[in-house]
Design an enzyme around this catalytic site. Structure first.
Site, PDB file in Angstrom:
ATOM      1  N   VAL A  11       0.837  -1.206   0.000  1.00 28.44           N
ATOM      2  CA  VAL A  11       0.000   0.000   0.000  1.00 28.44           C
ATOM      3  C   VAL A  11       0.869   1.252   0.000  1.00 28.44           C
ATOM      4  CG1 VAL A  11      -1.732   1.329   1.254  1.00 28.44           C
ATOM      5  CG2 VAL A  11      -1.956  -1.146   1.094  1.00 28.44           C
ATOM      6  N   ASP A  12       1.888   1.252   0.841  1.00 31.40           N
ATOM      7  CA  ASP A  12       2.789   2.400   0.894  1.00 31.40           C
ATOM      8  C   ASP A  12       3.479   2.622  -0.454  1.00 31.40           C
ATOM      9  OD1 ASP A  12       2.414   3.381   3.441  1.00 31.40           O
ATOM     10  OD2 ASP A  12       3.996   2.189   4.344  1.00 31.40           O
ATOM     11  N   THR A  13       4.029   1.562  -1.031  1.00 32.60           N
ATOM     12  CA  THR A  13       4.779   1.741  -2.272  1.00 32.60           C
ATOM     13  C   THR A  13       3.861   2.152  -3.419  1.00 32.60           C
ATOM     14  OG1 THR A  13       4.667  -0.657  -2.659  1.00 32.60           O
ATOM     15  CG2 THR A  13       6.669   0.204  -1.649  1.00 32.60           C
TER      16      THR A  13
END
Length: 402
Positions: free
Chosen positions: A173-175
């Protein structure tokens, strides 16, 4: 400006990276890979949180930090002090892009919000990354990749069907939020070329997490319930997944009916399967996977992986070994492509740093700057951009501002 720097797509663009951990720094790294000058602002004592996550490299780095901070300079400013806020503001006014992922309302308290900065820099492109919609009831909730993986349904679609929901191996999700944010910044930079005006960009981890569900998400809406989990198999294509040969796992990807026919005839030597009414089309194979999977498991499991891969390649069927992570990174394929570089570190000696994935005119974009030690660029950046004197730098350091 060097010849290499001037040839990069974002040469001349300055990014002030006030973000930390992963999503914001990932966005900043992408912009840096494409040629932007990225100034990463960190706390003078602890730096970015990821400098303390995982294995130690040198005095202030870790593999986690290094994976997301190449092609940047690091400067130290305590943004809880008036002096730190003032210098950050001056840097923002000399920048094209500002990235931040502070808790809701925190950046405005520092005088570094979009409205505050754009008043003096109307061409500023400002990107805020939050956990949830900034205009919604959960705006103040902090966002964490693991939590969003659970809330967005990503865990529910990942893993084996007879096992509990499973998180992804990396902070996906972050990337992905970082990638979406970089796309938005690039679009705003392009628009600014025509209008001269900046933009206020908002990215939410939950929004991006939901987008990653892709075709699984639309299937859930169509069915009115969660689709089943398939583990290493594909929900819509058969055979398409990871299978065990006699001596190790491999990937087989039959993308159409003719490939399946060649698979049956030339690989597992079961031509009758290709003409079996239950398996003639992909839709039928998917519907009858409970019958087909045991057959494939038996046929592939009694053959050596090397023989299978040769047969599959000869039949024009996509295939490959399932490699270990270290094996993949040190493979001839990765080495020939220049995907892992060796960089000089002032304390740790030579270190490994991933190369950018982008190629322009046939050439991979370079690692111009290794991931920075904490505050390595503070003096140079403050002096060259803001004209801060040596005496003032010494005073700020004594006060803990830098």
């Amino acid at each position: 400006m060097s010849d290499i720097q001037s040839s990069l797509p974002l040469a001349g663009v300055r990014v002030l990276d006030l973000s930390r951990v992963l999503a914001g720094p990932w966005c900043a790294m992408i912009l840096g890979d494409l040629g932007a000058e990225v100034i990463k602002v960190e706390h003078p004592e602890r730096g970015d949180d990821t400098r303390d996550w995982g294995l130690r490299i040198g005095a202030t780095e870790t593999p986690y930090f290094n994976s997301v901070n190449r092609n940047k300079r690091s400067i130290c400013l305590d943004l809880q002090t008036e002096e730190g806020q003032q210098y950050a503001r001056e840097l923002a006014l000399k920048s094209d892009v500002v990235l931040q992922n502070f808790k809701f309302g925190g950046i405005e308290k520092m005088g570094l919000g979009y409205a505050q900065l754009s008043a003096d820099n109307p061409g500023l492109i400002y990107c805020s990354i939050t956990g949830y919609d900034r205009s919604g009831p959960e705006a103040a909730r902090p966002g964490y990749d693991l939590v969003i993986q659970g809330e967005s349904g990503l865990m529910a679609l990942n893993g084996e069907p007879d096992r509990p929901p499973l998180k992804f191996g990396t902070a996906v999700v972050d990337t992905m939020t970082g990638m979406y944010a970089a796309q938005a910044v690039l679009a705003a930079l392009y628009q600014r070329e025509k209008t001269g005006k900046g933009r206020d960009i908002g990215m939410a981890l939950f929004d991006c997490g939901l987008m990653i569900t892709a075709y699984y998400g639309l299937e859930a809406l169509l069915m009115g319930e969660d689709p089943p989990r398939y583990g290493n198999a594909h929900p819509s294509i058969m055979p398409y997944g990871v299978y065990d040969a006699a001596d190790g796992p491999l990937v087989v990807a039959c993308g159409n009916n003719s490939q399946f026919a060649r698979f049956c005839n030339d690989v597992i030597e079961r031509p009758e399967l290709a003409t079996d009414e239950r398996f003639k089309t992909n839709l039928k194979r998917s519907a009858n996977r409970d019958v087909l999977v045991p057959i494939l498991t038996f046929e592939l499991g009694r053959r050596k992986r090397k023989d299978l891969l040769e047969r599959l390649a000869g039949a024009g069927i996509p295939c490959g070994e399932v490699a270990g992570l270290h094996e993949a990174l040190t493979s001839k394929r990765a080495t020939d492509a220049g995907l892992v570089t060796t960089q000089t570190h002032p304390v740790a000696g030579d270190i490994k740093v991933m190369a950018p994935p982008y190629r322009f005119d046939g050439e991979r974009l370079p690692v111009r700057k290794a991931p920075p030690t904490l505050g390595e660029g503070t003096q140079e950046v403050l002096q060259s951009l803001l004209g801060v004197s040596d005496a003032r730098l010494a005073e700020l350091k004594a006060k803990g501002v830098i």
